[in-house]
Every structure is written in C-alpha cells, then in structure tokens.
Design a protein around this motif. Sequence first.
Motif, PDB file in Angstrom:
ATOM      1  N   LYS A 120     -38.184  15.249 -43.206  1.00  0.00           N
ATOM      2  CA  LYS A 120     -39.403  15.897 -42.703  1.00  0.00           C
ATOM      3  C   LYS A 120     -39.193  17.317 -42.182  1.00  0.00           C
ATOM      4  O   LYS A 120     -40.104  18.133 -42.235  1.00  0.00           O
ATOM      5  N   GLU A 121     -38.011  17.642 -41.720  1.00  0.00           N
ATOM      6  CA  GLU A 121     -37.765  18.981 -41.171  1.00  0.00           C
ATOM      7  C   GLU A 121     -37.418  20.012 -42.238  1.00  0.00           C
ATOM      8  O   GLU A 121     -37.251  21.193 -41.928  1.00  0.00           O
ATOM      9  N   LEU A 122     -37.321  19.577 -43.494  1.00  0.00           N
ATOM     10  CA  LEU A 122     -36.975  20.489 -44.577  1.00  0.00           C
ATOM     11  C   LEU A 122     -38.213  20.874 -45.380  1.00  0.00           C
ATOM     12  O   LEU A 122     -39.075  20.037 -45.651  1.00  0.00           O
ATOM     13  N   SER A 123     -38.272  22.141 -45.785  1.00  0.00           N
ATOM     14  CA  SER A 123     -39.342  22.599 -46.670  1.00  0.00           C
ATOM     15  C   SER A 123     -39.109  21.994 -48.054  1.00  0.00           C
ATOM     16  O   SER A 123     -38.012  21.498 -48.348  1.00  0.00           O
ATOM     17  N   PRO A 124     -40.103  22.040 -48.921  1.00  0.00           N
ATOM     18  CA  PRO A 124     -39.892  21.523 -50.284  1.00  0.00           C
ATOM     19  C   PRO A 124     -38.696  22.179 -50.988  1.00  0.00           C
ATOM     20  O   PRO A 124     -37.927  21.495 -51.672  1.00  0.00           O
ATOM     21  N   GLU A 125     -38.531  23.461 -50.808  1.00  0.00           N
ATOM     22  CA  GLU A 125     -37.393  24.159 -51.422  1.00  0.00           C
ATOM     23  C   GLU A 125     -36.069  23.697 -50.812  1.00  0.00           C
ATOM     24  O   GLU A 125     -35.079  23.505 -51.527  1.00  0.00           O
ATOM     25  N   GLU A 126     -36.048  23.516 -49.498  1.00  0.00           N
ATOM     26  CA  GLU A 126     -34.833  23.036 -48.831  1.00  0.00           C
ATOM     27  C   GLU A 126     -34.500  21.608 -49.270  1.00  0.00           C
ATOM     28  O   GLU A 126     -33.327  21.271 -49.454  1.00  0.00           O
ATOM     29  N   ARG A 127     -35.519  20.779 -49.439  1.00  0.00           N
ATOM     30  CA  ARG A 127     -35.295  19.409 -49.908  1.00  0.00           C
ATOM     31  C   ARG A 127     -34.623  19.413 -51.281  1.00  0.00           C
ATOM     32  O   ARG A 127     -33.678  18.675 -51.514  1.00  0.00           O
TER      33      ARG A 127
END
Length: 159
Positions: A120-127
């Motif tokens: 949940k703490e990651l943006s879509p790009e970070e995921r």
Amino acid sequence: MTNLDDLPGHLIRRLQQIAVSAFMAETGAAGFELTPVQFAVLAQLSNHPGIDQATLAGLIAYDRVTIGGVISRLEARGLVARRVSPSDRRARILKLTDEGARYLDSVRPSVFETQDVILKELSPEERETFLVLLRKLTDANNELSRAPLRRIVDDTASD
C-alpha cells in the motif's frame, strides 16, 4: 555497531513476517482458514492437475519432506485428493477436488487484497519495480535455498 535496518536479509525476513500476518488477517477476516503455503498448493494444483507431491514441492519451493503434512491437512478438509501413481507406487498424484476449486476461487479476492495491503505504501511504478527486483533476486539466488523453486518445463512451447 551494526544497524539491522541496513541489512537486506533482516528486512526481507521482516517483510516475510508482515506478509504472512497480513495474509492471515485478510483471509481470516473473510472467513477462510488457510496458510500462505496451503494457498500456494491449491493454486499450483489448479494450474497443474495430476502432478505428484515432489513436483508440487518444487513448484512452490517447499521442503519435500514436509509437503506431505500440508497435503494431509488439505486432504482432511476435502480440498485435495491424493492417490498412488499408477506408474510409480512411491509417488502420490494430487488434484483439487471440486470443493477445493470452489474454495480457491472464493479465497482469491482476499489473497489479492493482501497484496494491496502489503504494498500500500508503494506507487504503481514502485510496485512494478519492486516486483521486478524481487523476481531478479529470487531467481538469481534460487539455488541457495534449502527448497529451490523448480518450474515445470513445457516441451510443447517449442513446437
């Protein structure tokens, strides 16, 4: 002095603890009694019906000695059927029961929700980047595991 938060192994162990806890909380809240390993068994049996226990253990990177206990618990619940292989009496062939297939379909939304909770703490790009890096590390270090992942080779892919 060593700061544990600077050690990737420590952080990976912590994330594993968090992932299991989140899995148990999400699936439990939805009324399911299932461990992450049991989910992996059901999912792989759905993808590969009729495989033997040893192959299943390799597919989920789980110890071949202890996979039998996991299967026994799922079998006792009527989710998995196990029979002796007609070609090798030492091997056990596995498949999901109809009840197991229904159970797997019912639990999937909770499992997917668990992934969102963990990330949940990651943006879509970070995921996306995180998953690429996780796959890279697990693939590169697979043979260091006491229970390495063993994929099924599809001989028909080259036909």
